[in-house]
Design a protein around this motif. Structure first.
Motif, mmCIF file in Angstrom:
data_model
loop_
_atom_site.group_PDB
_atom_site.id
_atom_site.type_symbol
_atom_site.label_atom_id
_atom_site.label_comp_id
_atom_site.label_asym_id
_atom_site.label_seq_id
_atom_site.Cartn_x
_atom_site.Cartn_y
_atom_site.Cartn_z
ATOM 1 N N SER A 96 44.193 -26.513 -85.408
ATOM 2 C CA SER A 96 44.000 -27.817 -86.044
ATOM 3 C C SER A 96 44.720 -27.844 -87.387
ATOM 4 N N GLN A 97 44.772 -29.017 -88.006
ATOM 5 C CA GLN A 97 45.449 -29.159 -89.297
ATOM 6 C C GLN A 97 44.824 -28.266 -90.354
ATOM 7 N N VAL A 98 45.666 -27.709 -91.219
ATOM 8 C CA VAL A 98 45.200 -26.923 -92.362
ATOM 9 C C VAL A 98 45.793 -27.520 -93.637
ATOM 10 N N THR A 99 45.215 -27.145 -94.750
ATOM 11 C CA THR A 99 45.715 -27.556 -96.056
ATOM 12 C C THR A 99 46.111 -26.294 -96.803
ATOM 13 N N ALA A 100 47.330 -26.277 -97.362
ATOM 14 C CA ALA A 100 47.848 -25.049 -97.972
ATOM 15 C C ALA A 100 48.315 -25.277 -99.405
ATOM 16 N N ASP A 101 48.279 -24.189 -100.174
ATOM 17 C CA ASP A 101 48.794 -24.139 -101.545
ATOM 18 C C ASP A 101 49.757 -22.965 -101.646
ATOM 19 N N VAL A 102 50.751 -23.094 -102.514
ATOM 20 C CA VAL A 102 51.604 -21.976 -102.903
ATOM 21 C C VAL A 102 51.621 -21.960 -104.422
ATOM 22 N N LYS A 103 51.298 -20.790 -104.998
ATOM 23 C CA LYS A 103 51.257 -20.641 -106.447
ATOM 24 C C LYS A 103 52.305 -19.642 -106.913
ATOM 25 N N LEU A 104 52.882 -19.937 -108.067
ATOM 26 C CA LEU A 104 53.732 -18.980 -108.765
ATOM 27 C C LEU A 104 52.909 -18.456 -109.929
ATOM 28 N N VAL A 105 52.570 -17.179 -109.887
ATOM 29 C CA VAL A 105 51.771 -16.543 -110.929
ATOM 30 C C VAL A 105 52.728 -15.816 -111.863
ATOM 31 N N SER A 106 52.740 -16.229 -113.127
ATOM 32 C CA SER A 106 53.692 -15.652 -114.076
ATOM 33 C C SER A 106 53.058 -15.523 -115.452
ATOM 34 N N ASP A 107 53.266 -14.371 -116.052
ATOM 35 C CA ASP A 107 52.854 -14.195 -117.452
ATOM 36 C C ASP A 107 54.057 -13.721 -118.273
ATOM 37 N N THR A 108 55.256 -14.018 -117.750
ATOM 38 C CA THR A 108 56.479 -13.656 -118.452
ATOM 39 C C THR A 108 56.778 -14.717 -119.508
ATOM 40 N N SER A 109 57.764 -14.455 -120.329
ATOM 41 C CA SER A 109 58.144 -15.419 -121.355
ATOM 42 C C SER A 109 59.654 -15.573 -121.355
ATOM 43 N N GLY A 110 60.108 -16.503 -122.135
ATOM 44 C CA GLY A 110 61.546 -16.745 -122.221
ATOM 45 C C GLY A 110 61.915 -18.057 -121.589
ATOM 46 N N GLY A 111 63.190 -18.244 -121.388
ATOM 47 C CA GLY A 111 63.655 -19.481 -120.784
ATOM 48 C C GLY A 111 63.569 -20.669 -121.724
ATOM 49 N N GLY A 112 63.537 -20.424 -123.015
ATOM 50 C CA GLY A 112 63.500 -21.505 -123.987
ATOM 51 C C GLY A 112 62.113 -21.999 -124.331
ATOM 52 N N ARG A 113 61.103 -21.371 -123.778
ATOM 53 C CA ARG A 113 59.718 -21.772 -124.052
ATOM 54 C C ARG A 113 59.094 -20.715 -124.945
ATOM 55 N N SER A 114 58.444 -21.138 -126.025
ATOM 56 C CA SER A 114 57.875 -20.163 -126.952
ATOM 57 C C SER A 114 56.588 -19.541 -126.417
ATOM 58 N N ALA A 115 55.860 -20.250 -125.564
ATOM 59 C CA ALA A 115 54.605 -19.733 -125.015
ATOM 60 C C ALA A 115 54.870 -18.916 -123.752
ATOM 61 N N THR A 116 53.897 -18.113 -123.381
ATOM 62 C CA THR A 116 53.976 -17.325 -122.156
ATOM 63 C C THR A 116 53.816 -18.244 -120.950
#
Length: 122
Positions: A45-65
């Motif tokens: 039967s139908q399901v409901t799904a999530d995909v998460k990106l878990v990251s605690d890295t820094s950089g990429g022009g963002r000052s916060a983690t």
């Protein structure tokens, strides 16, 4: 440095309904580019799904983690069909230690594969 193309696949996940399960974690000293991500519903039967990106890295022009973000949230996937998460040539980068997690409202209901290229950092 060489680029290495790879596929990660995991069948009948997650082990528990509503609990995120690890699909892939970027290795140390490696930048990973995700080229494709498909979730197939293998349940009756139908399901409901999530995909998460878990990251605690820094950089990429963002000052916060970086923080955990959804790439896909509460997506309905009909029985015996699949959802292509990345579309139209979209890609995203994962840094060392970043992780992809998949969750479904039904245990052992989805097969997932990821196409990626790893670039070894010098």
């Amino acid at each position: 440095m060489p680029n290495t193309f790879k596929v990660v696949s995991h069948d009948v996940m997650p082990a528990s309904a509503g609990t995120p399960e690890d699909l892939y974690t970027a290795p140390s000293n490696t930048t990973t580019i995700i080229l494709g991500l498909v979730i197939a519903n293998v349940h009756t039967s139908q399901v409901t799904a999530d995909v998460k990106l878990v990251s605690d890295t820094s950089g990429g022009g963002r000052s916060a983690t970086n923080t955990t973000t959804f790439l896909l949230k509460d997506a309905p996937i009909p029985a015996s069909s699949a959802l292509q998460v990345l579309d139209g040539g979209a890609k995203f980068v994962m840094q060392s230690g970043d992780a992809l997690k998949v969750q479904s409202d039904t245990a052992s209901s989805v097969d997932v594969w990821v196409s990626r290229v790893d670039t070894i950092s010098s």
